[in-house]
Design a protein around this motif. Structure first.
Motif, mmCIF file in Angstrom:
data_model
loop_
_atom_site.group_PDB
_atom_site.id
_atom_site.type_symbol
_atom_site.label_atom_id
_atom_site.label_comp_id
_atom_site.label_asym_id
_atom_site.label_seq_id
_atom_site.Cartn_x
_atom_site.Cartn_y
_atom_site.Cartn_z
ATOM 1 N N ASP A 294 4.983 15.262 -6.456
ATOM 2 C CA ASP A 294 5.101 16.572 -5.807
ATOM 3 C C ASP A 294 4.001 16.801 -4.780
ATOM 4 O OD1 ASP A 294 7.396 17.262 -7.316
ATOM 5 O OD2 ASP A 294 6.110 17.886 -8.991
ATOM 6 N N GLY A 295 3.662 15.745 -4.019
ATOM 7 C CA GLY A 295 2.690 15.851 -2.946
ATOM 8 C C GLY A 295 1.239 15.856 -3.393
ATOM 9 N N ARG A 296 0.996 15.669 -4.681
ATOM 10 C CA ARG A 296 -0.377 15.655 -5.201
ATOM 11 C C ARG A 296 -0.645 14.321 -5.884
ATOM 12 N NH1 ARG A 296 -2.933 20.678 -6.471
ATOM 13 N NH2 ARG A 296 -3.802 19.573 -8.260
ATOM 14 N N ILE A 297 -1.899 13.890 -5.830
ATOM 15 C CA ILE A 297 -2.282 12.649 -6.515
ATOM 16 C C ILE A 297 -2.316 12.919 -8.014
ATOM 17 C CG2 ILE A 297 -4.128 10.993 -6.916
ATOM 18 C CD1 ILE A 297 -4.855 11.246 -3.983
ATOM 19 N N GLU A 298 -1.585 12.088 -8.743
ATOM 20 C CA GLU A 298 -1.555 12.204 -10.199
ATOM 21 C C GLU A 298 -1.840 10.825 -10.781
ATOM 22 O OE1 GLU A 298 1.896 12.934 -13.385
ATOM 23 O OE2 GLU A 298 1.617 14.590 -11.980
ATOM 24 N N LEU A 299 -2.932 10.702 -11.502
ATOM 25 C CA LEU A 299 -3.329 9.426 -12.072
ATOM 26 C C LEU A 299 -2.786 9.300 -13.496
ATOM 27 C CD1 LEU A 299 -7.040 9.218 -10.882
ATOM 28 C CD2 LEU A 299 -5.022 8.187 -9.842
ATOM 29 N N ASP A 300 -1.695 8.586 -13.633
ATOM 30 C CA ASP A 300 -1.105 8.312 -14.941
ATOM 31 C C ASP A 300 -1.790 7.063 -15.491
ATOM 32 O OD1 ASP A 300 0.389 7.741 -17.170
ATOM 33 O OD2 ASP A 300 2.278 7.435 -16.089
ATOM 34 N N LEU A 301 -2.790 7.261 -16.340
ATOM 35 C CA LEU A 301 -3.582 6.142 -16.838
ATOM 36 C C LEU A 301 -2.826 5.266 -17.828
ATOM 37 C CD1 LEU A 301 -7.091 7.800 -17.134
ATOM 38 C CD2 LEU A 301 -6.088 6.538 -15.232
ATOM 39 N N GLU A 302 -1.641 5.686 -18.229
ATOM 40 C CA GLU A 302 -0.786 4.845 -19.074
ATOM 41 C C GLU A 302 -0.063 3.793 -18.221
ATOM 42 O OE1 GLU A 302 -0.746 5.086 -22.452
ATOM 43 O OE2 GLU A 302 -2.337 6.559 -22.124
ATOM 44 N N ASP A 303 0.019 4.051 -16.921
ATOM 45 C CA ASP A 303 0.682 3.127 -15.990
ATOM 46 C C ASP A 303 -0.324 2.056 -15.579
ATOM 47 O OD1 ASP A 303 1.798 1.801 -13.787
ATOM 48 O OD2 ASP A 303 2.763 3.622 -13.040
ATOM 49 N N GLU A 304 -0.061 0.806 -15.948
ATOM 50 C CA GLU A 304 -0.978 -0.306 -15.667
ATOM 51 C C GLU A 304 -1.231 -0.472 -14.170
ATOM 52 O OE1 GLU A 304 -3.582 -3.453 -16.289
ATOM 53 O OE2 GLU A 304 -2.830 -1.948 -17.678
ATOM 54 N N LEU A 305 -0.220 -0.200 -13.337
ATOM 55 C CA LEU A 305 -0.389 -0.340 -11.889
ATOM 56 C C LEU A 305 -1.384 0.668 -11.330
ATOM 57 C CD1 LEU A 305 3.295 -0.950 -10.740
ATOM 58 C CD2 LEU A 305 1.457 -2.624 -10.991
ATOM 59 N N ILE A 306 -1.524 1.784 -12.001
ATOM 60 C CA ILE A 306 -2.481 2.793 -11.556
ATOM 61 C C ILE A 306 -3.840 2.558 -12.207
ATOM 62 C CG2 ILE A 306 -3.044 5.265 -11.647
ATOM 63 C CD1 ILE A 306 -0.024 5.767 -11.245
ATOM 64 N N ARG A 307 -3.847 2.243 -13.488
ATOM 65 C CA ARG A 307 -5.120 2.080 -14.206
ATOM 66 C C ARG A 307 -5.882 0.818 -13.793
ATOM 67 N NH1 ARG A 307 -7.722 3.945 -18.789
ATOM 68 N NH2 ARG A 307 -9.121 2.400 -19.704
ATOM 69 N N ALA A 308 -5.186 -0.305 -13.605
ATOM 70 C CA ALA A 308 -5.857 -1.593 -13.367
ATOM 71 C C ALA A 308 -6.827 -1.581 -12.180
ATOM 72 C CB ALA A 308 -4.831 -2.709 -13.219
ATOM 73 N N PRO A 309 -6.469 -1.037 -11.030
ATOM 74 C CA PRO A 309 -7.422 -1.066 -9.914
ATOM 75 C C PRO A 309 -8.442 0.078 -9.929
ATOM 76 C CG PRO A 309 -5.298 -0.298 -9.146
ATOM 77 C CD PRO A 309 -5.134 -0.667 -10.588
ATOM 78 N N LEU A 310 -8.276 1.022 -10.857
ATOM 79 C CA LEU A 310 -9.182 2.166 -10.932
ATOM 80 C C LEU A 310 -10.521 1.718 -11.515
ATOM 81 C CD1 LEU A 310 -9.170 5.214 -10.399
ATOM 82 C CD2 LEU A 310 -8.406 5.529 -12.749
ATOM 83 N N VAL A 311 -11.598 1.915 -10.773
ATOM 84 C CA VAL A 311 -12.913 1.453 -11.219
ATOM 85 C C VAL A 311 -13.586 2.517 -12.086
ATOM 86 C CG1 VAL A 311 -15.203 0.656 -10.494
ATOM 87 C CG2 VAL A 311 -13.173 -0.061 -9.225
ATOM 88 N N ILE B 88 0.839 -1.205 0.000
ATOM 89 C CA ILE B 88 0.000 0.000 0.000
ATOM 90 C C ILE B 88 0.872 1.251 0.000
ATOM 91 C CG2 ILE B 88 -1.667 1.355 1.356
ATOM 92 C CD1 ILE B 88 -2.872 -1.070 -0.117
ATOM 93 N N SER B 89 1.932 1.259 0.803
ATOM 94 C CA SER B 89 2.839 2.414 0.856
ATOM 95 C C SER B 89 3.487 2.674 -0.496
ATOM 96 C CB SER B 89 3.934 2.200 1.908
ATOM 97 O OG SER B 89 3.370 2.132 3.182
ATOM 98 N N MET B 90 3.972 1.611 -1.134
ATOM 99 C CA MET B 90 4.617 1.761 -2.440
ATOM 100 C C MET B 90 3.612 2.227 -3.497
ATOM 101 S SD MET B 90 7.806 1.191 -2.066
ATOM 102 C CE MET B 90 7.753 1.803 -0.400
ATOM 103 N N TYR B 91 2.395 1.732 -3.417
ATOM 104 C CA TYR B 91 1.353 2.142 -4.368
ATOM 105 C C TYR B 91 1.044 3.627 -4.198
ATOM 106 C CZ TYR B 91 -2.939 2.190 -7.052
ATOM 107 O OH TYR B 91 -3.898 2.480 -7.972
ATOM 108 N N LEU B 92 0.902 4.083 -2.956
ATOM 109 C CA LEU B 92 0.618 5.501 -2.719
ATOM 110 C C LEU B 92 1.762 6.380 -3.185
ATOM 111 C CD1 LEU B 92 -1.163 5.293 0.745
ATOM 112 C CD2 LEU B 92 -2.197 5.720 -1.499
ATOM 113 N N LYS B 93 2.993 5.922 -3.001
ATOM 114 C CA LYS B 93 4.140 6.692 -3.503
ATOM 115 C C LYS B 93 4.084 6.805 -5.023
ATOM 116 C CE LYS B 93 7.509 5.892 0.128
ATOM 117 N NZ LYS B 93 8.812 5.295 0.484
ATOM 118 N N GLN B 94 3.617 5.756 -5.683
ATOM 119 C CA GLN B 94 3.482 5.758 -7.142
ATOM 120 C C GLN B 94 2.426 6.776 -7.585
ATOM 121 O OE1 GLN B 94 5.364 3.850 -9.113
ATOM 122 N NE2 GLN B 94 4.375 4.220 -11.058
ATOM 123 N N LEU B 95 1.382 6.947 -6.780
ATOM 124 C CA LEU B 95 0.300 7.880 -7.116
ATOM 125 C C LEU B 95 0.673 9.346 -6.900
ATOM 126 C CD1 LEU B 95 -2.857 6.184 -5.566
ATOM 127 C CD2 LEU B 95 -2.322 6.427 -7.986
#
Length: 106
Positions: free
Chosen positions: A68-85, A58-65
């Motif tokens: 610069d201290g803001r949530i950025e959803l890179d939808l090209e990144d499978e690790l970010i897109r796959a769990p996004l509903v 969970i910590s590593m996933y949040l660091k990926q998101l």
């Protein structure tokens, strides 16, 4: 004897006598360069390690998101897109979309 030098064998059945004739329940030993572990009471220790692994994931996933201290959803990144509903009203998760389409057809 056929195992490669440096191999590690963890006998999950050590408590019941083991699946390897060289297993010593409750002990770890090295035989001809192979480490043989005979752990006892695995279930009681598994939850601690599982919790540590889960919290690390969970910590590593949040660091990926975060960028610069803001949530950025890179939808090209499978690790970010796959769990996004959903995002902005669109269902992105394929299994969720299929389930919703199936319900809509009923």
């Amino acid at each position: 004897r056929a195992m490669k030098y440096g191999s590690v064998l963890v006998d999950l059945a050590a408590e019941q006598g083991g699946n390897c004739e060289l297993t010593a329940p409750g002990e770890t030993k090295v035989v001809e360069g192979v480490t043989i572990c005979g752990p006892l009471d695995l279930p009681s220790g598994a939850s601690v390690h599982a919790s540590e692994m889960y919290s690390n994931n969970i910590s590593m996933y949040l660091k990926q998101l975060l960028k610069d201290g803001r949530i950025e959803l890179d939808l090209e990144d499978e690790l970010i897109r796959a769990p996004l509903v959903t995002r902005e009203g669109e269902v992105l998760h394929e299994a969720a979309r299929a389930a919703l389409d199936g319900e809509a057809k009923s």
